[in-house]
Scaffold this motif. Structure first.
Motif, PDB file in Angstrom:
ATOM      1  N   ALA A 185      68.306  23.623  17.761  1.00 38.22           N
ATOM      2  CA  ALA A 185      67.658  24.166  16.564  1.00 38.22           C
ATOM      3  C   ALA A 185      66.199  24.506  16.853  1.00 38.22           C
ATOM      4  CB  ALA A 185      67.757  23.169  15.410  1.00 38.22           C
ATOM      5  N   ALA A 186      65.504  23.635  17.576  1.00 38.77           N
ATOM      6  CA  ALA A 186      64.106  23.894  17.922  1.00 38.77           C
ATOM      7  C   ALA A 186      63.980  25.110  18.828  1.00 38.77           C
ATOM      8  CB  ALA A 186      63.500  22.668  18.606  1.00 38.77           C
ATOM      9  N   ALA A 187      64.912  25.278  19.736  1.00 37.44           N
ATOM     10  CA  ALA A 187      64.885  26.428  20.642  1.00 37.44           C
ATOM     11  C   ALA A 187      65.106  27.735  19.905  1.00 37.44           C
ATOM     12  CB  ALA A 187      65.953  26.269  21.727  1.00 37.44           C
ATOM     13  N   SER A 188      65.822  27.690  18.773  1.00 36.87           N
ATOM     14  CA  SER A 188      66.229  28.892  18.059  1.00 36.87           C
ATOM     15  C   SER A 188      65.358  29.203  16.855  1.00 36.87           C
ATOM     16  CB  SER A 188      67.688  28.746  17.587  1.00 36.87           C
ATOM     17  OG  SER A 188      68.550  28.435  18.667  1.00 36.87           O
ATOM     18  N   TYR A 189      64.837  28.166  16.178  1.00 41.33           N
ATOM     19  CA  TYR A 189      64.063  28.382  14.958  1.00 41.33           C
ATOM     20  C   TYR A 189      62.767  29.131  15.273  1.00 41.33           C
ATOM     21  CZ  TYR A 189      61.789  27.479  10.488  1.00 41.33           C
ATOM     22  OH  TYR A 189      61.168  27.638   9.275  1.00 41.33           O
ATOM     23  N   LEU A 190      62.580  30.259  14.600  1.00 47.00           N
ATOM     24  CA  LEU A 190      61.413  31.105  14.855  1.00 47.00           C
ATOM     25  C   LEU A 190      61.239  31.402  16.343  1.00 47.00           C
ATOM     26  CD1 LEU A 190      58.878  29.504  12.340  1.00 47.00           C
ATOM     27  CD2 LEU A 190      60.332  31.528  12.004  1.00 47.00           C
ATOM     28  N   ARG A 191      62.364  31.421  17.035  1.00 45.66           N
ATOM     29  CA  ARG A 191      62.440  31.702  18.478  1.00 45.66           C
ATOM     30  C   ARG A 191      61.754  30.650  19.348  1.00 45.66           C
ATOM     31  NH1 ARG A 191      61.760  36.974  16.210  1.00 45.66           N
ATOM     32  NH2 ARG A 191      63.679  38.194  16.466  1.00 45.66           N
ATOM     33  N   GLY A 192      61.632  29.448  18.792  1.00 48.87           N
ATOM     34  CA  GLY A 192      61.139  28.342  19.604  1.00 48.87           C
ATOM     35  C   GLY A 192      59.952  27.622  19.017  1.00 48.87           C
ATOM     36  N   VAL A 193      60.135  26.326  18.699  1.00 47.62           N
ATOM     37  CA  VAL A 193      59.055  25.503  18.161  1.00 47.62           C
ATOM     38  C   VAL A 193      58.993  24.181  18.933  1.00 47.62           C
ATOM     39  CG1 VAL A 193      59.180  26.520  15.850  1.00 47.62           C
ATOM     40  CG2 VAL A 193      60.554  24.484  16.372  1.00 47.62           C
ATOM     41  N   ASN A 194      57.926  23.455  18.702  1.00 46.02           N
ATOM     42  CA  ASN A 194      57.682  22.165  19.355  1.00 46.02           C
ATOM     43  C   ASN A 194      58.828  21.181  19.093  1.00 46.02           C
ATOM     44  OD1 ASN A 194      55.768  20.587  20.856  1.00 46.02           O
ATOM     45  ND2 ASN A 194      55.328  19.441  18.989  1.00 46.02           N
ATOM     46  N   PHE A 195      59.104  20.311  20.065  1.00 49.21           N
ATOM     47  CA  PHE A 195      60.299  19.475  20.017  1.00 49.21           C
ATOM     48  C   PHE A 195      60.017  18.146  20.709  1.00 49.21           C
ATOM     49  CE2 PHE A 195      64.458  18.920  22.548  1.00 49.21           C
ATOM     50  CZ  PHE A 195      65.017  18.084  21.600  1.00 49.21           C
ATOM     51  N   ILE A 196      60.412  17.032  20.067  1.00 45.58           N
ATOM     52  CA  ILE A 196      60.259  15.688  20.637  1.00 45.58           C
ATOM     53  C   ILE A 196      61.597  14.957  20.573  1.00 45.58           C
ATOM     54  CG2 ILE A 196      59.224  13.409  20.241  1.00 45.58           C
ATOM     55  CD1 ILE A 196      56.706  14.838  19.277  1.00 45.58           C
ATOM     56  N   GLN A 197      61.916  14.212  21.607  1.00 49.08           N
ATOM     57  CA  GLN A 197      63.138  13.402  21.655  1.00 49.08           C
ATOM     58  C   GLN A 197      62.806  11.923  21.481  1.00 49.08           C
ATOM     59  OE1 GLN A 197      66.437  13.983  22.074  1.00 49.08           O
ATOM     60  NE2 GLN A 197      66.784  15.759  23.390  1.00 49.08           N
ATOM     61  N   ILE A 198      63.494  11.259  20.529  1.00 45.43           N
ATOM     62  CA  ILE A 198      63.442   9.803  20.402  1.00 45.43           C
ATOM     63  C   ILE A 198      64.877   9.288  20.508  1.00 45.43           C
ATOM     64  CG2 ILE A 198      62.686   7.821  19.049  1.00 45.43           C
ATOM     65  CD1 ILE A 198      60.767   9.623  17.559  1.00 45.43           C
ATOM     66  N   PRO A 199      65.382   9.076  21.710  1.00 49.83           N
ATOM     67  CA  PRO A 199      66.774   8.655  21.901  1.00 49.83           C
ATOM     68  C   PRO A 199      66.967   7.187  21.553  1.00 49.83           C
ATOM     69  CG  PRO A 199      65.636   8.746  24.004  1.00 49.83           C
ATOM     70  CD  PRO A 199      64.678   9.277  22.979  1.00 49.83           C
ATOM     71  N   THR A 200      68.084   6.877  20.897  1.00 52.18           N
ATOM     72  CA  THR A 200      68.329   5.506  20.430  1.00 52.18           C
ATOM     73  C   THR A 200      69.622   4.913  20.974  1.00 52.18           C
ATOM     74  OG1 THR A 200      69.464   6.263  18.416  1.00 52.18           O
ATOM     75  CG2 THR A 200      67.066   5.971  18.283  1.00 52.18           C
ATOM     76  N   THR A 201      70.268   5.562  21.909  1.00 53.65           N
ATOM     77  CA  THR A 201      71.459   5.021  22.564  1.00 53.65           C
ATOM     78  C   THR A 201      71.218   4.995  24.071  1.00 53.65           C
ATOM     79  OG1 THR A 201      72.553   7.166  22.887  1.00 53.65           O
ATOM     80  CG2 THR A 201      72.976   6.019  20.795  1.00 53.65           C
ATOM     81  N   VAL A 202      71.956   4.174  24.778  1.00 53.12           N
ATOM     82  CA  VAL A 202      71.844   4.156  26.241  1.00 53.12           C
ATOM     83  C   VAL A 202      72.117   5.533  26.804  1.00 53.12           C
ATOM     84  CG1 VAL A 202      72.757   3.176  28.375  1.00 53.12           C
ATOM     85  CG2 VAL A 202      72.478   1.718  26.368  1.00 53.12           C
ATOM     86  N   MET A 203      73.194   6.161  26.320  1.00 53.04           N
ATOM     87  CA  MET A 203      73.566   7.487  26.823  1.00 53.04           C
ATOM     88  C   MET A 203      72.405   8.468  26.730  1.00 53.04           C
ATOM     89  SD  MET A 203      75.919   9.556  28.019  1.00 53.04           S
ATOM     90  CE  MET A 203      77.384   8.541  27.797  1.00 53.04           C
TER      91      MET A 203
END
Length: 434
Positions: A185-203
């Protein structure tokens, strides 16, 4: 044909227990000693991305309470480089997230399971001492079966309704499904916006949050629609694993095991000794396993961001595994469970080809069994189903199915379509009905 060579859900309760198309390429990756010259110590608390860094015994790893300063692994992509912060209590350190926020608008994408646990804490981390930032949220249903266009559109709907502009930041809070969808969604919205990952599983912490692969599933194939899009940072708060069910925890270990098999023999040997500690959720063991996995992936991504050859080796067991996920229906088997069964099949095929010895094949089976992961695909999978689904795998090129297989001693693998097709048939027939 040349081949690419590489050597080196949460619960509400605590758990009880290149740019050119993908192709074969003659890239060599020496075992456990690759491209050290490209690595650097990025700060006193940042760790050099080194496939040969020693694996400490769990007893000698830093204690959970020793320091609140995170370990930082850098993904080296030039002016698009970003840090992976790893540590306990990182969601209680607002400065870590806030330094990566662009503008004044943030949208957090999470799911119905994670939201009651960590959404408020995340919003606080984004806004504490920073009252000019406003946060919206989208709470999606939980599960692989919801990684689809319908739920992707829910993210866009909320973003447009909220009039988010190009300086907004998308934050993925959850496991791999949320990370993949929020990133796309971040890659596509307005052709690209800022993006942060907060992963909560081991995977997600050891694999899917790192490297910029984003996307959704299609009924005919997993992850067939997506984009490469890197985050501004990845924040791994290891405390989030305290609420992870045992099945989800084991699923993530499949990816940890993968790194040792394909390129880091020392790490695999450490896992063989410390698997009971990982299953017991020992904080020191997990801190090391996450760090080492991220270091391995960061190095590969820095060398082959768009998966022109070398990065494909990170998909050991995934071709068979994705076929299982698609064949039985998304969400029936967890991703790591399918990858574990797929790894056993890839190892079996490597053995049929004479590329690995009996002992290595046995060690793979043993560690997956100890990690409480499947050693075979579900009985409903047939040879015909495997072949039909794998025919549309992303690694097919010019009609040839390329696979990641083990070859040589522990820590070595190949990505190739140059193999005796009889070996593939032998493996499929050994595990499945016709």
């Amino acid at each position: 044909m040349a081949s690419s060579v590489c050597s080196p859900r949460h619960s509400l309760f605590l758990s009880s227990s290149t740019k050119s198309p993908l192709r074969d390429c003659p890239v060599r990756f020496p075992a456990c000693n690759a491209f050290h010259s490209r690595r650097r110590l990025v700060s006193a608390t940042r760790l050099k991305v080194s496939a040969s860094s020693p694996a400490p015994a769990v007893d000698h790893s830093p204690s959970r309470a020793a320091s609140r300063a995170p370990t930082v692994v850098e993904v080296d992509l030039g002016n698009r480089s970003y840090p992976i912060y790893i540590g306990s209590g990182l969601l209680d350190q607002p400065e870590l997230l806030q330094r990566h926020i662009h503008g004044k608008r943030v949208i957090v994408v999470t799911n119905t399971t994670v939201a009651p646990l960590y959404l408020d804490k995340t919003v606080s981390a984004l806004t504490d001492g920073n009252p000019n930032v406003s946060v919206e949220s989208v709470i999606l249903p939980d599960g692989e079966q919801f990684k689809n266009m319908e739920n992707l559109m829910r993210i866009f709907d909320k973003s447009i309704e909220s009039r988010l502009d190009r300086r907004c930041t998308f934050v993925a809070l959850g496991g791999g499904v949320i990370g993949d969808m929020c990133g796309y969604a971040a890659a596509s919205y307005l052709r690209g916006v800022n993006f942060i990952q907060i992963p909560t599983t081991v995977m997600a912490q050891v694999d899917s949050s790192v490297g910029g692969k984003t996307g959704i599933n299609h009924p005919l194939g997993k992850n067939m629609i997506g984009a490469f899009y890197q985050p501004q940072c990845v924040l791994v708060d290891t405390d989030t694993l305290n609420t992870l069910p045992d099945r989800e925890l084991a699923s993530g270990l499949a990816e940890v095991i993968k790194y040792g098999l394909i390129r880091d023999a020392e790490f695999f040997e450490w896992q063989e000794k410390n698997m009971p500690s990982l299953l017991a959720r020992d904080p020191s063991a997990f801190a090391y396993a996450i760090k080492r996995s991220c270091e391995n992936k960061a190095e590969v991504v820095s060398l082959d961001e768009k998966e022109s050859g070398l990065r494909a080796t990170l998909n050991l067991g995934h071709t068979f595994g994705h076929a299982i996920e698609t064949g039985v229906g998304y969400g029936q088997w967890l991703h790591g469970e399918a990858v574990a069964a797929g790894t056993v099949m890839a190892v079996d095929m490597s053995h049929h080809l004479g590329w690995i010895d009996d002992l290595l094949a046995q060690r793979v089976g043993n560690i997956l069994k100890e990690a409480k992961l499947p050693n075979a695909p579900p009985k409903t999978m047939t040879v015909k189903m495997f072949k039909s689904i794998m025919a549309v795998d992303k690694k097919v090129a010019d009609g040839r199915l390329r696979l990641i297989l083990l070859k040589g001693p522990l820590g070595n693998c190949v990505f190739t379509g140059d193999y005796d097709k009889k070996a593939l048939d032998e493996t499929l027939n050994a595990f499945c009905k016709s």
